[in-house]
Structure formats: C-alpha cells, structure tokens
Scaffold this active site. Structure first.
Site, PDB file in Angstrom:
ATOM      1  N   GLU A  26      50.992  82.792  88.814  1.00 61.95           N
ATOM      2  CA  GLU A  26      50.987  82.713  87.323  1.00 61.95           C
ATOM      3  C   GLU A  26      51.110  81.417  86.882  1.00 61.95           C
ATOM      4  N   GLY A  41      51.359  80.742  83.538  1.00 63.50           N
ATOM      5  CA  GLY A  41      51.725  80.762  82.167  1.00 63.50           C
ATOM      6  C   GLY A  41      52.893  81.726  82.061  1.00 63.50           C
ATOM      7  N   GLY A  57      51.175  88.215  81.048  1.00 63.31           N
ATOM      8  CA  GLY A  57      49.819  87.922  80.680  1.00 63.31           C
ATOM      9  C   GLY A  57      49.551  87.896  79.058  1.00 63.31           C
ATOM     10  N   THR A  58      48.130  88.251  78.835  1.00 63.17           N
ATOM     11  CA  THR A  58      47.766  87.931  77.429  1.00 63.17           C
ATOM     12  C   THR A  58      48.455  89.084  76.476  1.00 63.17           C
ATOM     13  N   LYS A  62      50.085  93.506  67.137  1.00 68.14           N
ATOM     14  CA  LYS A  62      50.262  95.226  66.554  1.00 68.14           C
ATOM     15  C   LYS A  62      51.701  94.952  65.734  1.00 68.14           C
ATOM     16  N   SER A  67      35.058  85.321  62.481  1.00 71.14           N
ATOM     17  CA  SER A  67      35.131  86.550  61.655  1.00 71.14           C
ATOM     18  C   SER A  67      34.912  87.971  62.586  1.00 71.14           C
ATOM     19  N   GLY A 121      36.314  83.388  69.773  1.00 75.80           N
ATOM     20  CA  GLY A 121      35.985  84.042  70.908  1.00 75.80           C
ATOM     21  C   GLY A 121      36.946  83.387  71.920  1.00 75.80           C
ATOM     22  N   ASP A 133      39.391  90.435  82.135  1.00 74.96           N
ATOM     23  CA  ASP A 133      38.640  89.651  81.113  1.00 74.96           C
ATOM     24  C   ASP A 133      37.863  88.405  81.680  1.00 74.96           C
ATOM     25  N   HIS A 165      45.105 121.782  58.707  1.00 74.29           N
ATOM     26  CA  HIS A 165      44.910 121.657  57.265  1.00 74.29           C
ATOM     27  C   HIS A 165      46.384 121.100  56.682  1.00 74.29           C
TER      28      HIS A 165
HETATM   29  C1  LIG Z   1      45.277  88.092  69.734  1.00 71.40           C
HETATM   30  C2  LIG Z   1      44.875  89.047  70.787  1.00 71.40           C
HETATM   31  C3  LIG Z   1      45.151  90.469  70.598  1.00 71.40           C
HETATM   32  C4  LIG Z   1      44.415  91.555  71.534  1.00 71.40           C
HETATM   33  N1  LIG Z   1      44.566  92.681  71.070  1.00 71.40           N
HETATM   34  C5  LIG Z   1      44.248  93.632  71.758  1.00 71.40           C
HETATM   35  C6  LIG Z   1      44.276  95.154  71.563  1.00 71.40           C
HETATM   36  O1  LIG Z   1      44.794  95.219  70.497  1.00 71.40           O
HETATM   37  N2  LIG Z   1      43.713  95.866  72.219  1.00 71.40           N
HETATM   38  C7  LIG Z   1      43.120  95.653  73.423  1.00 71.40           C
HETATM   39  O2  LIG Z   1      42.574  96.482  74.304  1.00 71.40           O
HETATM   40  N3  LIG Z   1      42.976  94.268  73.765  1.00 71.40           N
HETATM   41  C8  LIG Z   1      43.193  93.344  73.120  1.00 71.40           C
HETATM   42  N4  LIG Z   1      43.150  92.116  73.359  1.00 71.40           N
HETATM   43  C9  LIG Z   1      42.643  91.686  74.707  1.00 71.40           C
HETATM   44  C10 LIG Z   1      43.645  92.122  75.953  1.00 71.40           C
HETATM   45  O3  LIG Z   1      44.891  91.055  75.510  1.00 71.40           O
HETATM   46  C11 LIG Z   1      42.904  91.466  77.113  1.00 71.40           C
HETATM   47  O4  LIG Z   1      41.652  92.051  77.036  1.00 71.40           O
HETATM   48  C12 LIG Z   1      43.801  91.518  78.299  1.00 71.40           C
HETATM   49  O5  LIG Z   1      45.030  91.287  78.289  1.00 71.40           O
HETATM   50  C13 LIG Z   1      43.115  91.073  79.443  1.00 71.40           C
HETATM   51  O6  LIG Z   1      43.871  91.291  80.615  1.00 71.40           O
HETATM   52  P1  LIG Z   1      43.718  90.673  81.768  1.00 71.40           P
HETATM   53  O7  LIG Z   1      44.636  91.058  83.038  1.00 71.40           O
HETATM   54  O8  LIG Z   1      42.124  90.404  82.359  1.00 71.40           O
HETATM   55  O9  LIG Z   1      44.123  88.962  81.708  1.00 71.40           O
HETATM   56  P2  LIG Z   1      45.458  88.258  81.032  1.00 71.40           P
HETATM   57  O10 LIG Z   1      46.336  89.256  80.494  1.00 71.40           O
HETATM   58  O11 LIG Z   1      44.819  87.209  80.083  1.00 71.40           O
HETATM   59  O12 LIG Z   1      46.169  87.663  82.528  1.00 71.40           O
HETATM   60  C14 LIG Z   1      45.601  86.803  83.037  1.00 71.40           C
HETATM   61  C15 LIG Z   1      46.599  86.004  83.520  1.00 71.40           C
HETATM   62  O13 LIG Z   1      46.264  84.916  84.429  1.00 71.40           O
HETATM   63  C16 LIG Z   1      46.918  83.787  84.176  1.00 71.40           C
HETATM   64  N5  LIG Z   1      46.294  82.544  84.783  1.00 71.40           N
HETATM   65  C17 LIG Z   1      44.911  82.129  84.394  1.00 71.40           C
HETATM   66  N6  LIG Z   1      44.412  81.428  85.467  1.00 71.40           N
HETATM   67  C18 LIG Z   1      45.471  81.152  86.115  1.00 71.40           C
HETATM   68  C19 LIG Z   1      45.451  80.280  87.391  1.00 71.40           C
HETATM   69  N7  LIG Z   1      44.486  79.475  87.769  1.00 71.40           N
HETATM   70  N8  LIG Z   1      46.550  80.348  88.218  1.00 71.40           N
HETATM   71  C20 LIG Z   1      47.583  81.070  87.830  1.00 71.40           C
HETATM   72  N9  LIG Z   1      47.467  81.854  87.099  1.00 71.40           N
HETATM   73  C21 LIG Z   1      46.381  81.911  85.955  1.00 71.40           C
HETATM   74  C22 LIG Z   1      47.128  83.690  82.923  1.00 71.40           C
HETATM   75  O14 LIG Z   1      48.420  82.678  82.528  1.00 71.40           O
HETATM   76  C23 LIG Z   1      47.530  84.951  82.408  1.00 71.40           C
HETATM   77  O15 LIG Z   1      48.999  85.189  82.434  1.00 71.40           O
HETATM   78  C24 LIG Z   1      43.847  91.075  72.412  1.00 71.40           C
HETATM   79  C25 LIG Z   1      43.758  89.649  72.831  1.00 71.40           C
HETATM   80  C26 LIG Z   1      44.121  88.650  72.063  1.00 71.40           C
HETATM   81  C27 LIG Z   1      43.963  87.235  72.539  1.00 71.40           C
HETATM   82  N1  LIG Z   2      42.157  95.128  68.675  1.00 72.94           N
HETATM   83  C1  LIG Z   2      41.799  94.610  69.826  1.00 72.94           C
HETATM   84  O1  LIG Z   2      41.324  95.282  70.641  1.00 72.94           O
HETATM   85  C2  LIG Z   2      41.619  93.001  69.948  1.00 72.94           C
HETATM   86  C3  LIG Z   2      42.052  92.060  69.075  1.00 72.94           C
HETATM   87  C4  LIG Z   2      42.130  90.862  69.199  1.00 72.94           C
HETATM   88  C5  LIG Z   2      41.134  90.327  70.187  1.00 72.94           C
HETATM   89  N2  LIG Z   2      40.740  91.337  71.286  1.00 72.94           N
HETATM   90  C6  LIG Z   2      39.732  91.147  72.138  1.00 72.94           C
HETATM   91  O2  LIG Z   2      39.681  89.419  72.472  1.00 72.94           O
HETATM   92  C7  LIG Z   2      38.444  89.228  72.032  1.00 72.94           C
HETATM   93  C8  LIG Z   2      38.615  87.836  71.333  1.00 72.94           C
HETATM   94  O3  LIG Z   2      38.594  87.864  70.089  1.00 72.94           O
HETATM   95  P1  LIG Z   2      37.929  86.817  69.080  1.00 72.94           P
HETATM   96  O4  LIG Z   2      38.206  87.586  67.625  1.00 72.94           O
HETATM   97  O5  LIG Z   2      38.242  85.456  69.241  1.00 72.94           O
HETATM   98  O6  LIG Z   2      36.369  87.085  69.501  1.00 72.94           O
HETATM   99  P2  LIG Z   2      35.277  87.972  68.569  1.00 72.94           P
HETATM  100  O7  LIG Z   2      33.859  87.947  69.728  1.00 72.94           O
HETATM  101  O8  LIG Z   2      35.677  89.186  68.336  1.00 72.94           O
HETATM  102  O9  LIG Z   2      34.972  87.215  67.513  1.00 72.94           O
HETATM  103  C9  LIG Z   2      34.644  85.530  67.559  1.00 72.94           C
HETATM  104  C10 LIG Z   2      33.658  85.239  66.471  1.00 72.94           C
HETATM  105  O10 LIG Z   2      33.672  83.899  66.197  1.00 72.94           O
HETATM  106  C11 LIG Z   2      32.391  83.567  65.901  1.00 72.94           C
HETATM  107  N3  LIG Z   2      31.968  82.118  66.559  1.00 72.94           N
HETATM  108  C12 LIG Z   2      31.838  81.997  67.801  1.00 72.94           C
HETATM  109  N4  LIG Z   2      31.717  80.659  67.802  1.00 72.94           N
HETATM  110  C13 LIG Z   2      31.780  80.131  66.607  1.00 72.94           C
HETATM  111  C14 LIG Z   2      31.878  78.819  66.088  1.00 72.94           C
HETATM  112  N5  LIG Z   2      31.700  77.615  66.900  1.00 72.94           N
HETATM  113  N6  LIG Z   2      31.768  78.516  64.826  1.00 72.94           N
HETATM  114  C15 LIG Z   2      32.026  79.875  64.129  1.00 72.94           C
HETATM  115  N7  LIG Z   2      32.102  80.928  64.538  1.00 72.94           N
HETATM  116  C16 LIG Z   2      32.074  81.077  65.901  1.00 72.94           C
HETATM  117  C17 LIG Z   2      31.524  84.589  66.457  1.00 72.94           C
HETATM  118  O11 LIG Z   2      30.174  84.550  65.969  1.00 72.94           O
HETATM  119  C18 LIG Z   2      32.333  85.698  66.416  1.00 72.94           C
HETATM  120  O12 LIG Z   2      31.972  86.381  65.295  1.00 72.94           O
HETATM  121  C19 LIG Z   2      37.631  90.119  71.423  1.00 72.94           C
HETATM  122  O13 LIG Z   2      36.236  90.083  71.759  1.00 72.94           O
HETATM  123  C20 LIG Z   2      38.393  91.242  71.860  1.00 72.94           C
HETATM  124  O14 LIG Z   2      37.648  91.640  73.105  1.00 72.94           O
HETATM  125  C21 LIG Z   2      40.577  92.728  70.877  1.00 72.94           C
END
Ligand SMILES: Cc1cc2nc3c(=O)[nH]c(=O)nc-3n(C[C@H](O)[C@H](O)[C@H](O)COP(=O)(O)OP(=O)(O)OC[C@H]3O[C@@H](n4cnc5c(N)ncnc54)[C@H](O)[C@@H]3O)c2cc1C
Ligand SMILES: NC(=O)c1ccc[n+]([C@@H]2O[C@H](COP(=O)([O-])OP(=O)(O)OC[C@H]3O[C@@H](n4cnc5c(N)ncnc54)[C@H](O)[C@@H]3O)[C@@H](O)[C@H]2O)c1
Length: 466
Positions: free
Chosen positions: A36, A38, A42-43, A53, A182, A270, A310, A445
């Site tokens: 790991e 970071g 994870g994220t 949230k 957006s 994105g 991811d 209801h």
């Molecule tokens: C702001 C935000 C809000 C979100 N909200 C939601 C939500 O409400 N509901 C939902 O379903 N999803 C949500 N997501 C998406 C969700 O967080 C991810 O889909 C999910 O966490 C992915 O899990 P993962 O295990 O694939 O990767 P991650 O949780 O990203 O874990 C990957 C880990 O690998 C580590 N890593 C990467 N490369 C290396 C390397 N080379 N060596 C060592 N370690 C490394 C990273 O540091 C990280 O800790 C959100 C994402 C963001 C950014």
């Molecule tokens: N509630 C949830 O489940 C939740 C919350 C946050 C994030 N996420 C996950 O994380 C992912 C990433 O979130 P996100 O909002 O960054 O991605 P997103 O794919 O939802 O939205 C990214 C937006 O940025 C735009 N975009 C891309 N390149 C651009 C550029 N160069 N200039 C202007 N606009 C541009 C795209 O057209 C798109 O509308 C999501 O796709 C989702 O899977 C999930």
C-alpha cells in the site's frame, strides 16, 4: 532485474481498499504480503464513499434548516463550524479506522507482511515493493484502484487546484468554488459546499448534469440545480488562469466569451485506473485501454495474476469492488470451481440534492435495445409522504418490458432514493414481475415506498393482472 528477491509469498495483494478485505480467516494458512503506497483502507474509507457521505449528511442538515419555513418552522443557519465538520469525519471516525486497520494487519496477523511503498512489477509475479525489497509470489491480486484525472488545461494554468483527495481537509471554507466536471463527484461536492454557504459554479461539457442518468431525471435535476448553483453547461473552456498569491483562485473563459471565477477550483473530471503505473508489461498483464484486462473470473492475461475493482472494472463503484473481491476470494481458494463475476444489474446512487438512484437501463437504452417498453413517471409530490414533505422535484421512473412483465430499468430522484431503489434491484435480480411486485405484498401506508407502488401500478400492460 539485478536485485535478488528477498522473500517468496503465497499471495501478494497490491492495494488495501477491497484488496485488504480479501484476506479473511480462510487465508490464515497462507503467507500474504500487502502493498500500500497511500492511506491504509483505500479510496472508499479515506477519500471516497464514507467521508463524502458524512459531509453530505451535514449538508443535508443545513438544507433542511433552509427549507424548514415550508412546514411552519422558522429557523436560521447560524453558523457552519467547518473545522468541527472536518474533525467529526476524520479525527473521530475515518483516521482511527484507517490506523487501526493498518495496526491489525501489521501487528495482529502473523501470516501478513505489510509493505508501505509504491509496488511495481519487474517480472512475472515479481514485485518491487518500493521499500527496497523485491518479492515474488505464487499468486498476485492487483487491487490498485484509480486516481483523479486532471485535464491538461488545469495543469497548464498551474492553478493550485483541489481534488476529492484533499478538498475535504481544507483549512477553511472558500467564499466561492468552481467545480470542473458534472458527474458524481462534482454533483456531490456541489451540494456539500453550496449547502454550507460557498458560492458554487459547476462547469460541464454536456448539456445536462449527470449525463449518464436517465435523460428525464438528469434534465429535472439540472433544472433544479440551476436554482442553487451557477451551472455552466455545453461549453468548452478556452482559458483558465490562476489567481491570488497562492494561485488557489481561478478565472475561466468559455468559447462564447462568458467567464466565471472562484476562490478555489475543485477538479472532478473522472478517475484514471492505476494500471499504467504498475510496470504491467514486465509481468505479461495486458490492458484494454486504461483497464487491466480480466476475464469473468478475475484472471488477467498472466498466469497467477488476478485483478479487481477500479483498476480493472468500468464501474468504479465500491459495491462492485466488494463483489469482485468476494468472488476472487473464492476463486483463489477453489481453482477447480471458479465463480464468475455478476455484473448483470449494477445499481448506483448519487448522494447529491436531491439524491438519485438507478438500476438497469435508461428509457433511451431500453428503446434502443428493442424492448416493447411501458414507462411510468410517478412524482413524489403525488403520494402521501411527498405531500408531507411538500416535495416538488422527486420522482420514480420505471421502465418495463410489456412482453415479459419484468422491469428493465428503475430510476428514482428524491429523498431516500438510494434505499428505495433496493426494492426494485431485488425485483429485477430475482425476476419478480411487475404485477407480482405491485400486488403480492403489502406496501406500508403512507410510507415513501408508495411512490414505487404507484409507479408500478401506472405501468401499462395488455393483461395487467393488478
Ligand atoms: C469522492 C468519491 C466518492 C465515492 N463515493 C462512492 C459511493 O458513494 N459509492 C460507491 O459505490 N463508490 C463510491 N466511490 C468509488 C469507490 O470509492 C471506488 O470504486 C472503490 O473504493 C474502489 O475500490 P478498489 O479497492 O478498487 O480501489 P481503492 O480503494 O482505490 O484501493 C486501491 C489502493 O491501492 C493503492 N495503490 C495503488 N497503486 C499502488 C501501488 N502501485 N502500490 C501500492 N499501493 C497502490 C492505493 O493507494 C489505494 O489505497 C467514490 C469515489 C470517490 C473518489
Ligand atoms: N455515489 C457514488 O457512487 C460515487 C460518488 C463519487 C464518485 N463515484 C465514482 O467515482 C467515479 C469518478 O467520479 P467523477 O465524478 O470524477 O467521474 P464521472 O465520470 O462521474 O464524471 C466526470 C465528468 O467530467 C467530465 N469531464 C471529463 N474530462 C473533462 C474535461 N477535460 N473537461 C471537462 N469535463 C470533463 C465528464 O464528461 C463527466 O461528466 C464515478 O464515475 C463513480 O463511479 C461514485
């Protein structure tokens, strides 16, 4: 490869998001390395689902105060203690969970070794841990997630921008914020910051916010958002300039000559999967575009190397990463009885204002797929609980196949939609027909679930059977 591997493991996991959850007690007899780079967990835990949230809940509370006079309750938002909001989330909840998770792995799992560096492959199942140690393994699981994508125009402007990785820990709220993007992240943070008093401008390239949501809901959402945020859609940015001594501010010019500015810039355009930073070519692991290529069982193109979440999934959702982790957990232990991923019906929810939740096809997708569709949009405002809430935006849109009586898509916008949609996910997964779902059970209801019941009853079938 000049360095000699110092240790061999049964299993190496790269990434501690869903990757960490993979290592349950059934792996106790295996030697496991976890890499790991970071924050542990994870994220989702550290910078994603869970902290966002918690901020959304604070924002929802502020929004409820703003709307309270509708119900004859006069209240004012007297102040927002941003440092206390941040502290509740990170000091009291997230950071202790992350550090106790790391402590558990480091100090209480005899079979697990933690490497806290950036791991890269240097050969087949051979990994440079980024800590000075090279290791090998029988099996490797890549669960390395994704990172924020930053458009060239932002880096060229040299703005000191924020992303979802750091915006939740800023020292104080800016007066105004420009959010580029957006999608999910843009719309969740626009709600958070605007509800807490920041003037928010959202910039999107398409003509609606949340463009992947069913068109009708996206249009309603965009119209409503325009009353709270300065929404700039359908335009390319032509120039972006950093402002202020600390370069935190931003000025943006669009192709039609209009402009916007803010004291801070949040980039939400994105997320790029991290496979490109893993030296995969040395390990025989192929990619499809940005994603690591996996088959239905989670196997990459290299023997003994698997991937989940991811880094290999187009969904970028935690419940998908968790599902894939559970399937891989089984497959690693049962190589002769591999289970496939189930991606048939992947739901999602956007925790913005109002909340949006969705499963299955949009109306446009269903029509394009050739279904003989029946569609019903039921407004929250036309059921009893919607009256209680004075709701004028929420709706439940259902799309069903006349031929089978089954739902093919369900989309809800409004309070508690991420929970309400679960009824419909269940019906679709277990193939319960619309007449059965509508009439073979009681609907409490006057709960908000009546919006779903009424939407079901509004679908038009030749032989309704209701
Ligand atoms: C702001 C935000 C809000 C979100 N909200 C939601 C939500 O409400 N509901 C939902 O379903 N999803 C949500 N997501 C998406 C969700 O967080 C991810 O889909 C999910 O966490 C992915 O899990 P993962 O295990 O694939 O990767 P991650 O949780 O990203 O874990 C990957 C880990 O690998 C580590 N890593 C990467 N490369 C290396 C390397 N080379 N060596 C060592 N370690 C490394 C990273 O540091 C990280 O800790 C959100 C994402 C963001 C950014
Ligand atoms: N509630 C949830 O489940 C939740 C919350 C946050 C994030 N996420 C996950 O994380 C992912 C990433 O979130 P996100 O909002 O960054 O991605 P997103 O794919 O939802 O939205 C990214 C937006 O940025 C735009 N975009 C891309 N390149 C651009 C550029 N160069 N200039 C202007 N606009 C541009 C795209 O057209 C798109 O509308 C999501 O796709 C989702 O899977 C999930």
């Amino acid at each position: 490869m000049t360095q000699t591997p110092s240790r061999h493991f049964d299993l190496v996991v790269i990434g501690t998001g869903s990757g960490n959850s993979l290592i349950d007690e059934s792996f106790a007899d295996l030697s496991v390395a976890i890499c790991e780079k970071g924050a542990f967990g994870g994220t989702c835990l550290n910078v994603g689902c869970i902290p966002t949230k918690m901020f959304v809940y604070a924002a929802d509370t502020a929004t409820a105060i703003e709307h309270s006079s509708t119900y004859g309750i006069d209240s004012t938002l007297d102040g927002v203690r941003w440092p206390d909001i941040v502290s509740r989330v990170f000091d009291r909840r997230i950071d202790p969970i992350a550090s106790s998770g790391e402590d558990y792995r480091r100090n209480r799992c005899d079979n697990v070794t933690v490497y806290d560096g950036h791991a890269t492959f240097v050969g087949p199942r051979t990994i440079d841990t980024g800590t000075g140690e090279l290791i090998t393994a029988d099996s490797v699981v890549i669960a390395a997630g994704a990172r924020p994508s930053i458009p060239q125009i932002v880096t060229d402007a040299d703005v000191a921008y924020y992303t979802s990785d750091d915006v939740m820990r800023i020292a104080e709220l800016p007066r105004s914020m420009v959010i580029q993007g957006s999608g999910f992240i843009a719309c969740e943070f626009a709600h958070v910051f605007s509800a807490l008093g920041v003037d928010v401008t959202v910039i999107g390239r398409s003509d609606v916010l949340l463009k992947n949501v069913d068109r009708e809901l996206a249009a309603r959402f965009t119209e409503n958002a325009g009353r709270r945020w300065d929404v700039r859609l359908g335009q390319q940015i032509t120039t972006m300039t950093a402002t202020g001594a600390d370069r935190r501010g931003v000025e943006v010019t669009f192709e039609d000559g209009s402009t916007c500015s803010g004291d801070a810039l949040l980039v939400a355009t994105g997320r790029t999967p991290n496979g490109d930073l893993l030296g995969l070519d040395t390990a025989g692991v192929a990619m499809d575009g940005e994603l690591i290529r996996v088959d239905e069982y989670g196997r990459t193109t290299a023997a003994g190397v698997w991937a989940l979440g991811d880094v290999s999934s187009p969904y970028q959702l935690k419940h998908v990463a968790n599902h894939e982790q559970r399937v891989l957990g089984h497959n690693l232990r049962h190589p002769d009885d591999l289970q496939p991923f189930n991606h048939r019906l992947v739901p999602y929810a956007v925790f913005t204002w109002p909340q949006i939740a969705s499963v299955g096809l949009t109306e446009a997708e269903a029509r394009e797929a050739g279904y003989d569709v029946t569609v019903k949009v039921q407004d929250y405002g036309d059921v009893a609980y919607g009256w209680a809430m004075e709701d004028s935006v929420g709706c439940c849109k259902l799309i069903a196949d006349r031929a089978t009586g089954l739902l093919v898509g369900a989309h809800i916008m409004g309070a508690h939609s991420p929970s309400l949609i679960q009824i419909l996910i269940q019906a679709m997964e277990f193939e319960i027909t619309v007449p059965e779902l509508a009439r073979r059970q009681y609907w409490i209801h006057p709960a908000m679930a009546e919006v779903v019941e009424n939407a079901l009853l509004g679908l038009d079938f030749p032989d309704r059977g209701f």
